[in-house]
Design an enzyme around this catalytic site. Structure first.
Site, short mmCIF file in Angstrom:
data_model
loop_
_atom_site.label_atom_id
_atom_site.label_comp_id
_atom_site.label_asym_id
_atom_site.label_seq_id
_atom_site.Cartn_x
_atom_site.Cartn_y
_atom_site.Cartn_z
N GLY A 140 35.35 -67.19 28.96
CA GLY A 140 35.48 -66.03 28.06
C GLY A 140 34.51 -64.89 28.33
N ARG A 155 24.50 -72.89 20.83
CA ARG A 155 23.54 -73.91 21.30
C ARG A 155 22.35 -73.24 21.98
NH1 ARG A 155 28.09 -77.19 24.61
NH2 ARG A 155 29.69 -76.48 23.17
N GLY A 187 32.24 -64.69 31.01
CA GLY A 187 32.17 -64.39 32.44
C GLY A 187 33.35 -63.56 32.93
N GLU A 188 34.54 -63.84 32.37
CA GLU A 188 35.74 -63.12 32.81
C GLU A 188 35.87 -61.74 32.18
OE1 GLU A 188 39.16 -65.70 32.15
OE2 GLU A 188 37.98 -67.39 32.88
N ARG A 217 41.54 -84.14 28.58
CA ARG A 217 40.18 -83.79 28.94
C ARG A 217 39.26 -84.75 28.20
NH1 ARG A 217 36.32 -78.98 26.63
NH2 ARG A 217 34.61 -79.31 28.08
N HIS A 266 31.80 -79.41 31.97
CA HIS A 266 32.65 -78.32 32.47
C HIS A 266 33.02 -78.56 33.94
CE1 HIS A 266 30.53 -75.52 29.37
NE2 HIS A 266 31.67 -75.96 28.85
N ARG A 296 31.28 -60.21 22.39
CA ARG A 296 31.83 -58.87 22.10
C ARG A 296 31.05 -58.20 20.98
NH1 ARG A 296 37.79 -61.31 22.07
NH2 ARG A 296 36.47 -62.99 21.35
N GLU A 356 41.34 -74.71 33.07
CA GLU A 356 41.07 -76.15 32.99
C GLU A 356 42.37 -76.93 32.75
OE1 GLU A 356 37.99 -74.77 30.26
OE2 GLU A 356 36.86 -76.57 30.78
N ASN A 372 43.18 -81.09 25.01
CA ASN A 372 41.76 -80.81 25.07
C ASN A 372 41.21 -80.87 23.65
OD1 ASN A 372 39.21 -79.69 25.30
ND2 ASN A 372 39.84 -77.92 26.50
N ASN A 422 32.15 -70.47 25.13
CA ASN A 422 31.35 -70.77 23.96
C ASN A 422 30.22 -71.71 24.36
OD1 ASN A 422 31.27 -70.01 21.27
ND2 ASN A 422 33.42 -70.57 21.03
N GLY A 423 30.60 -72.79 25.05
CA GLY A 423 29.61 -73.57 25.79
C GLY A 423 29.45 -72.88 27.14
#
Ligand SMILES: Nc1ncnc2c1ncn2[C@@H]1O[C@H](COP(=O)(O)OP(=O)(O)O)[C@@H](O)[C@H]1O
Ligand SMILES: CC(=O)OP(=O)(O)O
Ligand SMILES: [Mg+2]
Length: 400
Positions: free
Chosen positions: A332, A243, A334-335, A93, A182, A286, A386, A10, A213-214
């Site tokens: 990252g 972004r 969402g989880e 990827r 994604h 965080r 992924e 990736n 991050n994205g």
């Protein structure tokens, strides 16, 4: 010897992540990361063999080819190099596959040429992906190279959702439309969400929120993607780490005419100095939450802008799908961020959405429901993988 391993690569604009997986079970044999590729000063490599301690070192990595050769040296030290007879394939990827690639594809000269042709649509990503493929071919020309495209899952998006309302001839000439990214993650997570509900994917409508991050959202109807928040490039849509996501396109003209900025400067502003970082100086959720909780006003605003955009897309995709069975948080943020999940769903009872705070803040890891029993729509946390999905697709293709 049985060739049953897949190496997944990736490549980001300045990093290379890799994982070696034993298939079909998906057991991880090694993982690594090469950072600061092509930047001033030395690069950094961290290689972690399964069950072993990470090996870390600084080294010169001028480009992605050098990064892959360094990774190959680490893998070789454990008997897992690119010349290993146990390797069945390398899964790459590839970020932009345009409308050409709807499936994972074994790379040949024609495929390389097409990925090259798409470079103007993903100038940071596709060249790195090409370098990875070409270097792997140079090291081991016999090994099948499988390209798995971020855009593939989105090729089912209907024209009315994918077309920008601009002059149709200009759009066609320059291939301007929504492609979405994604896709490997949205496909994997929507399928795992259906499994969590104990229903076939074909019967389930899911909104997947990939917040790394994205970040991007997708509306998935019966296993097929019907809309997503990223567009021609990964800049559109949600507020991300660095972004901007959606802005009025006239902001660009304004900054050029009134602010005297060049196209390259505005590109850099919107991709690297915007999003959470632009709003408050930190791109890590965080830190944003920690500062917000300590009373920092800029961090509070950044959090609120992030969540407002997310809720707007959530509401939009309820309307796009008509009936929603589940909303799944992944990647990252969402989880891991219970506060983001709480704020995203707060007050949406009228849409059938609610979060049970005990479940939301529990320290569980795997795929899980966080909505109360009575809620009409399931809210879930579904970790993405992924690399596993790429390895699964690559292995299925070469062992067919
Ligand atoms: N415990 C956590 N709480 C909140 N956010 C987190 C946590 N852990 C990671 N993150 C967020 O996840 C981001 C990285 O997400 P990830 O999916 O790994 O990104 P990518 O694959 O795009 O590099 C970090 O920048 C940070 O904002
Ligand atoms: C396409 C894209 O945005 O990828 P990432 O999240 O890895 O930056
Ligand atoms: Mg990611």
């Amino acid at each position: 010897m049985n060739a049953s391993q897949v190496l997944v690569l990736n490549s980001g604009s300045s990093s290379l992540k890799y994982q070696l997986l034993e298939m079909p079970e998906g057991r991880r044999l090694a993982a690594g990361l090469v950072e600061r590729i092509g930047e001033d000063g030395p690069g950094r490599l961290v290689h972690t063999p399964a069950g072993g301690t990470p090996r870390e070192r600084e080294l010169p990595v001028g480009d992605h080819a050098a990064a892959l050769r360094a990774a190959d040296a680490e893998l070789s030290a454990d008997g897992h190099g690119l010349d290993s007879p146990r390797l069945a394939a390398i899964g790459h990827r590839v970020v932009h596959g345009g409308r050409t690639f709807t499936e994972p594809t074994v790379v040949d000269d024609r495929v390389l040429a097409e990925i090259e042709r798409l470079v103007p649509l993903a100038p940071l990503h596709n060249p790195a992906n090409l370098a990875g493929i070409r270097t792997a071919l140079a090291i081991n020309p016999e090994l099948p190279q499988v390209a798995v495209f971020d855009t593939a899952f989105h090729t089912t998006i209907p024209d009315h959702a994918a077309c920008y309302a601009i002059d149709a001839e200009v759009a066609a000439e320059h291939r301007v439309r929504k492609y979405g990214f994604h896709g490997t993650s949205h496909a994997y997570v929507s399928r795992r969400t259906a499994e969590l509900l104990g229903r076939p994917p074909a019967e389930v409508n899911v909104i997947t929120l990939h917040l790394g991050n994205g970040a991007s959202a997708a509306a998935v109807a019966g296993g097929r993607c019907v809309d997503t928040s990223m567009g021609l490039t990964p800049l559109q849509g949600l507020v991300m780490g660095t972004r901007s996501g959606d802005i009025d396109p006239a902001v660009v003209f304004h900054l050029a005419r009134v602010g005297g900025m060049s196209v390259a400067e505005i590109d850099e502003l919107l991709n690297s100095r915007s999003g959470l970082r632009g709003l408050c100086g930190d791109n890590d959720m965080r830190e944003v939450v920690r500062r917000r909780d300590a009373g920092d006003e800029r961090a509070r605003l950044a959090f609120d802008v992030y969540v407002h955009r997310l809720r707007s897309y959530l509401g939009a995709y309820v309307a796009v799908l008509g009936r929603v069975d589940a909303v799944a948080f992944t990647a990252g943020v969402g989880e891991n961020s219970a506060p983001v999940r709480t704020a995203t769903v707060a007050g949406l009872d009228a849409l059938g959405l609610a979060v049970d705070e005990r479940l939301n803040t529990a320290a569980d890891r795997g795929p899980r429901l966080i909505s109360p029993e009575y809620a009409r729509v399931a809210v879930a946390v579904v970790p993405t993988d992924e690399e596993l999905e790429i390895a699964t697709q690559a292995f299925a293709l070469v062992s067919a």
